[in-house]
Design an enzyme around this catalytic site. Structure first.
Site, PDB file in Angstrom:
ATOM      1  N   ASN A 160       0.829  -1.042  -0.131  1.00 42.91           N
ATOM      2  CA  ASN A 160      -0.033   0.016  -0.192  1.00 42.91           C
ATOM      3  C   ASN A 160       0.975   1.114   0.023  1.00 42.91           C
ATOM      4  O   ASN A 160       2.135   1.236   0.822  1.00 42.91           O
ATOM      5  CB  ASN A 160      -1.044   0.139   1.404  1.00 42.91           C
ATOM      6  CG  ASN A 160      -2.110  -1.227   1.251  1.00 42.91           C
ATOM      7  OD1 ASN A 160      -2.182  -1.771   0.325  1.00 42.91           O
ATOM      8  ND2 ASN A 160      -2.000  -1.521   2.817  1.00 42.91           N
ATOM      9  N   HIS A 175       7.451   4.533   5.599  1.00 42.50           N
ATOM     10  CA  HIS A 175       8.790   3.950   5.125  1.00 42.50           C
ATOM     11  C   HIS A 175       8.204   2.746   4.007  1.00 42.50           C
ATOM     12  O   HIS A 175       7.135   2.133   4.157  1.00 42.50           O
ATOM     13  CB  HIS A 175       9.224   3.385   6.416  1.00 42.50           C
ATOM     14  CG  HIS A 175      10.655   2.806   6.200  1.00 42.50           C
ATOM     15  ND1 HIS A 175      11.695   3.370   6.450  1.00 42.50           N
ATOM     16  CD2 HIS A 175      11.185   1.782   5.225  1.00 42.50           C
ATOM     17  CE1 HIS A 175      12.842   2.809   6.394  1.00 42.50           C
ATOM     18  NE2 HIS A 175      12.402   1.729   5.431  1.00 42.50           N
ATOM     19  N   HIS A 222       7.458  -0.066   2.337  1.00 39.17           N
ATOM     20  CA  HIS A 222       7.337  -1.528   2.607  1.00 39.17           C
ATOM     21  C   HIS A 222       6.060  -1.933   1.842  1.00 39.17           C
ATOM     22  O   HIS A 222       5.165  -1.519   1.640  1.00 39.17           O
ATOM     23  CB  HIS A 222       7.199  -1.493   4.432  1.00 39.17           C
ATOM     24  CG  HIS A 222       5.871  -0.907   5.034  1.00 39.17           C
ATOM     25  ND1 HIS A 222       5.641   0.330   4.774  1.00 39.17           N
ATOM     26  CD2 HIS A 222       4.703  -1.737   5.646  1.00 39.17           C
ATOM     27  CE1 HIS A 222       4.383   0.377   5.308  1.00 39.17           C
ATOM     28  NE2 HIS A 222       3.814  -0.658   5.738  1.00 39.17           N
TER      29      HIS A 222
END
Length: 367
Positions: A181, A192, A194
């Site tokens: 997302n 961050h 990910h």
């Protein structure tokens, strides 16, 4: 993991202070991962509770412990950045390439939960067994997946292949879902770069619908693969193809649900990421990065998106699945978002504001 990547990538598994597993995927074979998690942490939460909805034949996870997870912290408190001598994060090391670890606030886990039972005679209850993992693509807090170099995309792909194979072998797991997302508009809680991996203890509704359609097509056509036939038709038509190379094609589906939606699919029908060969893994990164740059170039701003790997269900019959990545955004114009309103949210009927052919044209021009 391929033979070439076994030499190039060093895999090191460690345990965090509360017992959760963390795995480093290092691009340098001499990387040493001896740093310990210095935090004092409470035990991980028990498994969530699954409740059966008899009206639609679906399971709903109730995970009340997730209310306590961190929400959009400032960069100096990011739990996915490397640790420093002054502050410990979820990653004990002071630097890393790619890291995968068990989510501290999982929707599904293999820890004990409530025993099976029922809320009503029609609503069964059982533990939300499975696993949820976080995938950190880079130690750079200010990067994005689209700014990664192609070799790092390959490392991420190797990590996803490793975890898909491992999680598919867990008892009770029916589907492994890798996704990212991006953007506050999508609802991210951490900036961050990910992604996440969910190992579901049941077939999610979309996977079940796709499997049913694939079975029906195979029966009607003497065993043909539905997605492979759809991909071939899209490549032959060409007007919705955005980009491609020898091994992959990126195209807007003819029945796209979202304003900007692209499927990135390998030409060879494979069930999941571990089944990709070296050439396919090498070819994925450059094409995917190109598509992400086109997304950001549409409105000259970072595009919010969901990137979802559709893999064959763990126990599906061979030949029914066809791995592909679905990338889509809720942004339909520079100043407009596509909200899921009554028809989409209540009835599951999508109404797209942009013709797929026009979306493909805009994405081609954005390159």
């Amino acid at each position: 993991m391929s033979a070439a990547q076994e030499v190039r990538i060093r895999r090191t598994a460690v345990r965090l202070a509360d017992g959760r597993e963390l795995i480093y995927f290092d691009e340098h074979p001499d990387a040493v991962r001896e740093g310990l998690d210095r935090r004092e942490l409470p035990p991980p939460p028990p498994a969530s509770q699954l409740r059966y909805d008899p009206l639609v034949d679906e399971w709903v996870a109730v995970a009340a412990h997730r209310q306590g997870r961190i929400f959009l912290p400032p960069s100096d408190q990011c739990p996915l950045c490397p640790s420093t001598p002054e502050r410990s994060s979820e990653i004990p090391a002071y630097d890393y390439d790619v890291v995968v670890f068990e989510n501290r606030f999982p929707s599904f886990s293999d820890r004990p939960g409530d025993p099976p039972g029922q809320v009503t005679p029609y609503t069964a209850v059982r533990p939300g067994t499975g696993r949820c993992e976080v995938v950190c693509f880079t130690a750079d807090h200010d990067a994005s997946f689209g700014t990664l170099p192609a070799p790092r995309v390959r490392t991420v792909l190797e990590a996803l292949a490793d975890r898909t194979a491992a999680l598919s072998g867990l008892p009770g797991v029916e589907q492994v879902f890798c996704f990212e997302n991006r953007g506050v508009e999508i609802g991210v809680t951490l900036h961050h770069p990910h992604g996440q991996i969910y190992a579901y203890p049941f077939l999610p509704p979309r996977s079940r619908a796709m499997l049913t359609a694939a079975q029906r097509h195979a029966k009607r056509t003497g065993g043909r693969n539905l997605y492979a036939d759809v991909l071939a038709a899209e490549r032959a038509a060409g007007d919705r193809v955005v980009a491609g190379n020898e091994h992959w094609t990126a195209y807007v589906p003819a029945a796209a649900r979202w304003p900007f939606e692209v499927h990135v699919a390998p030409h060879r029908p494979v069930p999941d990421i571990p089944a990709l060969d070296d050439a396919e893994r090498d070819a994925f990164g450059p094409l995917y990065l190109d598509v992400l740059r086109r997304f950001d170039g549409l409105f000259d701003m970072p595009m919010p998106y969901i990137s979802a790997w559709h893999q064959a269900p763990v126990h599906a019959a061979p030949g029914l699945g066809h791995l592909h990545l679905q990338l889509f955004s809720i942004r339909r114009a520079a100043d407009k978002l596509k909200y899921l309103a009554g028809s989409e949210s209540a009835m599951g009927v999508f109404i797209n504001d942009i013709a797929p052919e026009r979306a493909a044209e805009l994405l081609r021009d954005a390159g």
